[in-house]
Design a protein around this motif. Structure first.
Motif, mmCIF file in Angstrom:
data_model
loop_
_atom_site.group_PDB
_atom_site.id
_atom_site.type_symbol
_atom_site.label_atom_id
_atom_site.label_comp_id
_atom_site.label_asym_id
_atom_site.label_seq_id
_atom_site.Cartn_x
_atom_site.Cartn_y
_atom_site.Cartn_z
ATOM 1 N N ASP A 53 0.845 -1.189 0.000
ATOM 2 C CA ASP A 53 0.000 0.000 0.000
ATOM 3 C C ASP A 53 0.888 1.249 0.000
ATOM 4 N N ASP A 54 0.739 2.094 -1.002
ATOM 5 C CA ASP A 54 1.556 3.299 -1.124
ATOM 6 C C ASP A 54 1.428 4.202 0.094
ATOM 7 N N ARG A 55 0.258 4.242 0.710
ATOM 8 C CA ARG A 55 0.073 5.071 1.910
ATOM 9 C C ARG A 55 0.972 4.568 3.032
ATOM 10 N N VAL A 56 1.058 3.268 3.205
ATOM 11 C CA VAL A 56 1.916 2.685 4.241
ATOM 12 C C VAL A 56 3.374 2.995 3.930
ATOM 13 N N VAL A 57 3.773 2.801 2.682
ATOM 14 C CA VAL A 57 5.155 3.056 2.278
ATOM 15 C C VAL A 57 5.536 4.506 2.562
ATOM 16 N N ARG A 58 4.673 5.440 2.190
ATOM 17 C CA ARG A 58 4.980 6.856 2.390
ATOM 18 C C ARG A 58 4.968 7.254 3.861
ATOM 19 N N LEU A 59 4.105 6.631 4.658
ATOM 20 C CA LEU A 59 4.129 6.897 6.098
ATOM 21 C C LEU A 59 5.426 6.384 6.725
ATOM 22 N N VAL A 60 5.866 5.205 6.332
ATOM 23 C CA VAL A 60 7.130 4.666 6.835
ATOM 24 C C VAL A 60 8.275 5.597 6.434
ATOM 25 N N ALA A 61 8.287 6.028 5.200
ATOM 26 C CA ALA A 61 9.368 6.885 4.704
ATOM 27 C C ALA A 61 9.445 8.213 5.443
ATOM 28 N N ASN A 62 8.299 8.732 5.837
ATOM 29 C CA ASN A 62 8.252 10.085 6.401
ATOM 30 C C ASN A 62 7.852 10.132 7.868
ATOM 31 N N HIS A 63 7.971 9.000 8.574
ATOM 32 C CA HIS A 63 7.491 8.996 9.953
ATOM 33 C C HIS A 63 8.357 9.846 10.885
#
Length: 187
Positions: free
Chosen positions: A83-93
């Protein structure tokens, strides 16, 4: 399998043996995310998956740049149907972009993983990460920041980044607490 089930399996496979304390922290952050589910309504699975996966970039098998949000997100990006949302949250947490600036990696992070445009999910993940100890227990954001500064010297990359982020970390924690109180959600 649900996105949450998949996320737990992946995080456990990467962290449990090699970094057991980091695995405890990740589980604690995910537990916090479950408590916040009523606040994020239909996005609770995205939040919980990102919470349990947020630190996979520390896994020795994934270290490429030494910057765990970027390394973790790059790995997630290679997984079909992630899920792109999960990936982007991990990247920018947890204000990763500020740390990326300190490391000279802000162009890579921002270029590969644009900030996620859901302030509530971003804040919820910061809340969970910054109110969970390395052992997965609950704590205050003040104690968590102090603990991080105690592990890394004040003038290190992490020390400089966390001091820059500290005011906003505390503001987000207070904002999420106020929202939870207003909604009757027990934290």
């Amino acid at each position: 399998m649900t996105v949450v089930g998949w996320a737990y399996e992946l995080a456990e496979s990467l962290l449990r043996e090699s970094l057991p304390r980091r695995w405890q922290h990740s589980q604690g952050v995910a537990t916090c995310a479950r408590r916040l589910a009523p606040l994020v309504e239909g996005r609770s699975e995205v939040l919980e998956a990102a919470a349990v996966l947020h630190d996979i970039g520390y896994a020795p098998a994934l270290v490429e740049t030494g910057f765990h949000p970027l390394d973790g997100a790059r790995h997630l990006r290679t997984i079909p149907d992630a899920d792109d949302r999960v990936v982007r949250l991990v990247a920018n947490h947890s204000f990763a972009l500020l740390e990326a600036e300190e490391r000279g990696l802000s162009a890579e992070l921002a270029g590969e993983f644009p900030l996620f445009d859901d302030p509530l999910l971003v804040d919820a993940l910061v809340y969970c990460d910054m109110t969970t100890t390395p052992d997965g227990e609950r704590t205050t954001s003040e104690a968590r920041v102090a603990e991080i500064l105690g592990r890394y010297w004040v003038d290190s990359v992490v020390g400089r980044f966390i001091r820059r982020a500290e005011p906003e970390i505390h503001a987000i924690v207070e904002r999420v607490r106020a929202m939870a109180d207003a909604a009757g959600v027990m934290l």
